[in-house]
Design a protein around this motif. Structure first.
Motif, mmCIF file in Angstrom:
data_model
loop_
_atom_site.group_PDB
_atom_site.id
_atom_site.type_symbol
_atom_site.label_atom_id
_atom_site.label_comp_id
_atom_site.label_asym_id
_atom_site.label_seq_id
_atom_site.Cartn_x
_atom_site.Cartn_y
_atom_site.Cartn_z
ATOM 1 N N ALA B 742 0.879 -1.213 0.003
ATOM 2 C CA ALA B 742 0.113 0.237 0.008
ATOM 3 C C ALA B 742 0.806 1.310 0.049
ATOM 4 N N PRO B 743 0.311 2.351 -0.630
ATOM 5 C CA PRO B 743 1.260 3.553 -0.516
ATOM 6 C C PRO B 743 1.485 4.121 0.998
ATOM 7 N N VAL B 744 2.690 4.523 1.212
ATOM 8 C CA VAL B 744 2.647 4.952 2.375
ATOM 9 C C VAL B 744 3.787 6.061 2.545
ATOM 10 N N ASN B 745 3.848 6.902 3.634
ATOM 11 C CA ASN B 745 4.842 7.971 3.521
ATOM 12 C C ASN B 745 5.933 7.275 4.316
ATOM 13 N N LEU B 746 7.207 7.815 4.135
ATOM 14 C CA LEU B 746 8.333 6.982 4.712
ATOM 15 C C LEU B 746 8.413 7.645 6.379
ATOM 16 N N SER B 747 7.887 8.829 6.409
ATOM 17 C CA SER B 747 7.959 9.428 7.820
ATOM 18 C C SER B 747 7.169 8.456 8.624
ATOM 19 N N GLU B 748 5.965 8.157 8.228
ATOM 20 C CA GLU B 748 5.187 7.031 8.959
ATOM 21 C C GLU B 748 6.014 5.910 9.503
ATOM 22 N N VAL B 749 6.691 5.459 8.546
ATOM 23 C CA VAL B 749 7.313 4.140 8.750
ATOM 24 C C VAL B 749 8.479 4.381 9.846
ATOM 25 N N ILE B 750 9.217 5.520 9.897
ATOM 26 C CA ILE B 750 10.127 5.800 10.670
ATOM 27 C C ILE B 750 9.855 6.301 12.084
ATOM 28 N N ASN B 751 8.442 6.862 12.038
ATOM 29 C CA ASN B 751 7.946 7.254 13.098
ATOM 30 C C ASN B 751 7.575 5.949 14.182
ATOM 31 N N ARG B 752 7.251 4.892 13.387
ATOM 32 C CA ARG B 752 6.653 3.765 14.164
ATOM 33 C C ARG B 752 7.970 3.171 14.775
ATOM 34 N N ALA B 753 9.130 3.290 13.782
ATOM 35 C CA ALA B 753 10.357 2.718 14.329
ATOM 36 C C ALA B 753 10.757 3.522 15.675
ATOM 37 N N ALA B 754 10.555 4.661 15.545
ATOM 38 C CA ALA B 754 11.348 5.523 16.677
ATOM 39 C C ALA B 754 10.411 5.227 17.810
ATOM 40 N N THR B 755 9.231 4.990 17.823
ATOM 41 C CA THR B 755 8.059 4.778 18.800
ATOM 42 C C THR B 755 8.804 3.402 19.540
ATOM 43 N N ALA B 756 8.976 2.479 18.578
ATOM 44 C CA ALA B 756 9.064 1.047 19.079
ATOM 45 C C ALA B 756 10.496 1.079 19.619
ATOM 46 N N THR B 757 11.414 1.713 19.340
ATOM 47 C CA THR B 757 12.855 1.420 19.877
ATOM 48 C C THR B 757 13.030 2.667 20.992
ATOM 49 N N GLU B 758 11.788 3.449 21.285
ATOM 50 C CA GLU B 758 12.265 4.651 22.086
ATOM 51 C C GLU B 758 12.717 4.160 23.629
ATOM 52 N N THR B 759 12.059 2.944 23.933
ATOM 53 C CA THR B 759 12.449 2.620 25.348
ATOM 54 C C THR B 759 13.934 2.110 25.482
ATOM 55 N N GLN B 760 14.369 1.185 24.396
ATOM 56 C CA GLN B 760 15.661 0.564 24.158
ATOM 57 C C GLN B 760 16.599 1.993 24.365
ATOM 58 N N LEU B 761 16.187 2.909 23.287
ATOM 59 C CA LEU B 761 17.157 3.982 23.379
ATOM 60 C C LEU B 761 17.447 4.521 24.482
ATOM 61 N N GLN B 762 16.227 4.792 25.320
ATOM 62 C CA GLN B 762 16.568 5.622 26.534
ATOM 63 C C GLN B 762 17.452 4.738 27.678
ATOM 64 N N GLU B 763 17.269 3.231 27.545
ATOM 65 C CA GLU B 763 18.269 2.516 28.327
ATOM 66 C C GLU B 763 19.739 3.079 28.184
ATOM 67 N N ARG B 764 20.113 3.385 27.014
ATOM 68 C CA ARG B 764 21.450 3.573 26.688
ATOM 69 C C ARG B 764 21.578 5.060 26.675
ATOM 70 N N SER B 765 20.561 5.950 26.839
ATOM 71 C CA SER B 765 20.396 7.322 26.417
ATOM 72 C C SER B 765 21.033 7.673 25.222
ATOM 73 N N SER B 766 20.736 6.744 24.401
ATOM 74 C CA SER B 766 21.011 7.122 22.894
ATOM 75 C C SER B 766 20.051 8.388 22.107
ATOM 76 N N GLU B 767 20.730 8.820 21.354
ATOM 77 C CA GLU B 767 19.979 9.934 20.596
ATOM 78 C C GLU B 767 19.729 9.567 19.091
ATOM 79 N N LEU B 768 18.413 9.782 18.532
ATOM 80 C CA LEU B 768 18.218 9.375 17.439
ATOM 81 C C LEU B 768 17.997 10.577 16.635
#
Lengths: 84, 897
Positions: B742-768
């Motif tokens: 289906a047609p999709v905007n890349l920003s949507e995809v990356i948003n989902r990825a950012a949300t999904a990895t948010e907790t992991q990133l916070q564990e190492r206090s990484s920056e996206l």
């Protein structure tokens, strides 16, 4: 038991002489021509006698019977090897 | 002295005995008894027709005049027979396979079944043989005179001609009776051959007896005889000269070319192996025949008055010594020599004349009618009988005309040279593919002309055609054309002169004409059959003929006889698979018939007769085209085979490649399985041990209990995730995954990825780090899967980045028809040597890159991208690790794995 290992030997052995014999049979007349039809003959037919027979006679008849004997041997060998 | 009447009675008795022998032999062989008559001994003895009265009496005469020269006449044939492997064997084989009936037939058959050539050779043979027959008659009458007290000079008296007449008539009757009894397919005459063998024995015994008598009766041994020799007789220092070589050559040629020799050597040969025996036995016969020639000549010279005829020493020496019986035996020997020669020559000539002259004329006269409508058989037999009469009559008249003259005495060698003219054509025909019919005819005619001009006609001493003045001064006084010294060339001997010029010109014309002309199709066919006679090549069989079987049968009956023809046709019908009726006139059958007929009537006539019935030449242009077509087809077929085999080779190569790939895959599968079980083992072990503790110990403090059960829980989750991953990967690899494009905007995809990895990133206090403007790209793809890839990449970067704090950047870019998403971090990146490894399942890098992970993230991501029609690659050379996702704007089917 004995005959089996011997079997291939005769055929292998026979092939070689047959070829040689065929070549000899082909070359025999050339030998005859060389001995009887070249000036060679004059060298052996000077006017002299050996055992009461002129040299010319003994030379020619000797070559002649020699050719006959050789031809007989070759013919026999060719005949026996099944190539006559 | 024997009385004339007694001598005649002895002769008649002897001839009667020969009649009986011939009759018994003929019957015996027909009935299958007396098979020894087909033995090599009989064959060898029959060859003795070479020793005619001319050699029987004349050899002694020649020895008395010119020493050892006579030996050359026997040495030539000796060399030919000793060298049978070269030529005679081939000649006999050809004679048997082609059913040759005479030398004329052989040449005609070789040169395209040409009847013209056959006629030329036949005429040559008749001209060369007639004087020879006359010579035999002369020797016979001379020998009669020796006994009746004549001086040997009076052969031109009426009495002599009467004797000669009766001898000729008697021989004609004998020859007709036994020489034309049947049209035997192979033209073998067992009766005649046996009679001739008997005569050969008589000849030999007679000459040996006289010789032994001379050496040990008159003289006291060989030494004594040579003591009496005239010292000039041998002239041994000059043995080797032009004449010696010439005589050897002539006699060697004669043993092949003389019609009567050809008849006994080739036509009457019933088994090729007989030739092997004859190769030494016949020279031995000649050897014995000449052994005592010189002693007899010496005895004649020393014992008889100087004016005695040396040609008759064989009889006159015993007579002078009072040995009447021995002289009679010698007479019978001479008689045998003469009669056997005349009989065989007459048979050979009559076969040629009837097959090549009479029958073609008759065919020509009856062109409109089919040859099947007349009885060819009777005609042929009658023609042959008449021909025999004609041949003997010619000999008799020749004797009458030239009787007693010296011309006749020297005719032996002249006749040899006459028939030797066919030698170049014969040798060329048997060994040379390019020899052609016109060349053969021209060569023979040229040789014949030179022979007649330089030797035959001058031998009449001006009495016939060439006058004395022409012989001495040349025609019209042109001395360059003097018959006995052409171009002023003076050979010491007219015979050497004639042999040199006639054979040279003959060969030259033959060779040059062969090179200038082309053989026709029939000649090509026949030359192949002749030259490759040992190869057993079969004739081409594509030539169609239209003939009625009935007509063929009638013709066969006329030629072969009723019974034999019926047998042949029935056999053929059976072999063609027919139960009854006539066989189909197929090409092989017609060819077989032609060969069979050739055995009776000669190749040319047989061919002409069948051509008359079957209509037309055997090889037409259409036939040639058919043959060519066939060849083309064969070539095409072989071409096809070649491509097929090439294809097979290619397929085999592909199969080999596929096989090695399969082997590799199998290996990978094995590795994968062992890795999977290893990965499953680790969580399983901890689950087992902790659950074991829980089961066995009753008094665990609650916090421990909680800790243990939570470990079991976590490990179970890890196990489940691992199994999910494996399942996922397996689906991906097999292409069985369901995609929701289906047609999709890349920003949507990356948003989902950012949300999904948010907790992991916070564990190492990484920056996206993101660039929202670059993310505004619309693609048609499965957004869930793409998000999974990006999540995986971000999580990986977060997990393995060795910088503190980790910085992960995600950027998007359009590149033509594709979109690129880069996920980079600020770590030390992946070592170049390990780039390929990280995409493999369960990779454990040495740098501890993937320590503690199942190692399936990147392989799954790569498979997802493959399924989405894109790629996932690691881009080396950046500051940290950089993974690049490439995917098309529009979804396309992925390339199969």
């Amino acid at each position: 038991m004995k005959s089996e290992p011997e079997k291939p030997e005769p055929s292998g052995k026979r092939a070689q002489p047959t070829r040689k014999i065929r070549e000899s049979a082909a070359l025999l007349p050339l030998l005859g021509i060389f001995l009887l039809l070249t000036p060679l003959i004059s060298a052996f037919t000077q006017d002299s006698f050996t055992g009461g027979i002129p040299k010319a006679v003994s030379y020619i008849f000797g070559i002649w019977i020699g050719l006959i004997v050789l031809a007989a041997i070759l013919a026999r060998r060719l005949y026996n090897s099944g190539d006559g | 002295m024997q009385s004339f009447n007694l001598l005649v009675s002895i002769c008649l008795l002897y001839v009667a005995a020969l009649f009986v022998i011939a009759y018994v032999a003929e019957r015996g062989v027909q009935e299958g008894r007396l098979n020894f008559l087909r033995s090599p001994v009989i064959y060898t003895l029959s060859l003795s027709v070479y020793c005619t009265a001319w050699t029987f009496y004349g050899a002694v005469g020649s020895a008395a005049r010119s020493g050892l020269e006579f030996v050359a006449i026997y040495l030539g044939p000796t060399l030919v027979f000793v060298g049978w492997w070269w030529f005679l064997r081939k000649l006999v084989r050809i004679g048997r396979t082609q059913r040759i009936t005479s030398i004329a037939d052989l040449l005609s058959s070789r040169y395209g079944k040409s009847n013209t050539l056959a006629v030329v050779v036949t005429l040559l043979a008749v001209i060369g043989t007639t004087p020879y027959i006359a010579l035999q008659l002369q020797s016979l009458t001379l020998s009669f005179f020796v006994f009746t007290g004549g001086s040997g000079e009076g052969t031109s008296t009426p009495f002599a001609s009467v004797t000669a007449f009766w001898v000729a008539a008697g021989l004609a009757v004998f020859t007709i009776v036994f020489g034309t009894r049947s049209l035997d397919a192979n033209e073998r005459h067992h009766g005649v051959v046996t009679a001739i063998a008997v005569e050969a024995v008589v000849k030999l015994i007679a000459l040996l007896s006289v010789g032994i008598f001379v050496v040990w009766g008159v003289a006291s041994g060989p030494a004594d005889i040579f003591e009496r020799m005239d010292q000039d007789l041998l002239q041994s220092s000059q043995i080797f000269n032009g004449r010696w070589v010439t005589l050897m050559f002539l006699s060697a040629a004669a043993i092949i070319c003389l019609p009567r020799m050809f008849q006994v050597v080739v036509v009457e040969n019933s088994n090729e192996r007989h030739l092997a025996t004859a190769s030494w036995a016949f020279p031995l016969y000649l050897f014995l025949m000449s052994l005592f020639v010189l002693p007899i000549a010496i005895a004649g010279q020393s014992e008889l008055p100087a004016d005695a005829n040396p040609d008759l020493f064989v009889m006159t020496v015993p007579l002078a010594k009072g040995q009447g019986t021995l002289a009679t035996l010698a007479f019978l020997g001479g008689f045998s020599s003469a009669t056997s020669m005349v009989i065989v020559a007459a048979i050979a000539l009559s076969t040629m004349m009837s097959n090549h002259i009479v029958l073609p004329i008759w065919l020509q006269l009856n062109k409109k009618r089919s040859p099947a409508s007349d009885d060819v058989r009777t005609l042929l037999l009658r023609t042959r009988r008449i021909s025999i009469g004609v041949v003997l009559a010619l000999g008799y008249f020749y004797f009458q005309i030239t009787g007693g003259s010296d011309a006749l005495a020297s005719i032996g060698l002249i006749a040899f040279l006459g028939v030797a003219q066919v030698l170049p054509a014969l040798l060329g025909g048997v060994f040379w593919h390019s020899a052609t019919r016109p060349a053969a005819i021209m060569g023979i005619c040229t040789g014949f002309f030179f022979w007649a001009y330089t030797l035959f006609l001058p031998s009449f001493d001006g009495a016939f055609i060439l006058s004395q003045s022409v012989i001495e001064n040349g025609p019209f006084g042109i001395s360059a054309l003097r018959p006995q010294s052409l171009w002023g060339n003076s050979f010491e001997d007219p015979l050497v002169h004639a042999v040199f010029w006639s054979i040279s010109f003959n060969t030259l014309v033959f060779v040059v004409a062969s090179l200038l002309t082309n053989p026709n199709s029939m000649e090509r066919q026949q030359s192949a059959q002749f030259i490759n006679v040992y190869g057993r090549i079969s004739p081409s069989s594509t030539i169609a003929r239209n003939a009625e079987a009935e007509e063929l049968l009638i013709l066969a009956q006329r030629i072969l006889g009723r019974q034999e023809a019926m047998n042949l046709f029935n056999q053929t019908a059976v072999s063609q698979g027919k139960v009854s009726g006539l066989p189909d006139p197929t090409q092989p059958f017609v060819e077989e018939l032609e060969r069979k007929f050739a055995g009776s009537v000669g190749a040319a006539t047989s061919h002409a007769m069948l051509a008359q019935i079957t209509g037309g030449e055997s090889v037409s242009v259409e036939d040639m085209i058919a043959v060519a077509d066939e060849t083309a087809q064969i070539m095409e077929y072989s071409e096809r085979l070649k491509t097929q085999s090439e294809e097979l080779k290619k397929t085999a190569q592909q199969l080999r490649a596929a096989n090695s790939q399969l082997l590799k895959l199998g290996e990978q599968k094995d590795t994968f399985l062992s890795q999977v079980s290893h990965e499953l083992r680790t969580p399983m072990t901890s689950i087992r041990s902790f659950s074991g503790i829980l089961r066995d110990s009753d008094s665990l403090p609650p916090e421990k209990l909680k800790h243990f059960s939570s470990v079991i829980h976590t490990e179970s989750i890890r196990l489940t995730r691992l199994l999910d991953d494996i399942l996922d990967l397996s689906f991906m690899e097999n292409g069985k995954v369901q995609l929701n494009i289906a047609p999709v905007n890349l920003s949507e995809v990356i948003n989902r990825a950012a949300t999904a990895t948010e907790t992991q990133l916070q564990e190492r206090s990484s920056e996206l780090l993101r660039n929202p403007a670059s993310e505004q790209i619309k693609v048609a793809t499965d957004s869930d899967r793409l998000a999974q890839v990006v999540i995986n990449l971000v999580a990986n970067a977060n997990k393995y980045c060795d910088a503190e704090p980790p910085q992960i950047s995600v950027s998007c870019r359009r590149n033509g028809g594709t979109v690129e998403i880069d996920v980079a971090d600020n770590g030390s990146g992946v070592d170049e040597s390990e780039v390929e490894l990280i995409f493999q399942k369960f990779s454990k890098l040495s740098g501890g890159f993937f320590v503690g992970s199942a190692g399936l993230g990147l392989p799954i991501s790569r498979e997802i991208m493959r399924n989405l029609g894109g790629t996932l690659t690691y881009e080396p050379g950046g500051a940290g690790a950089l993974f690049r996702v490439t995917l098309p704007l529009e979804h396309t089917e992925p390339a199969s794995a």
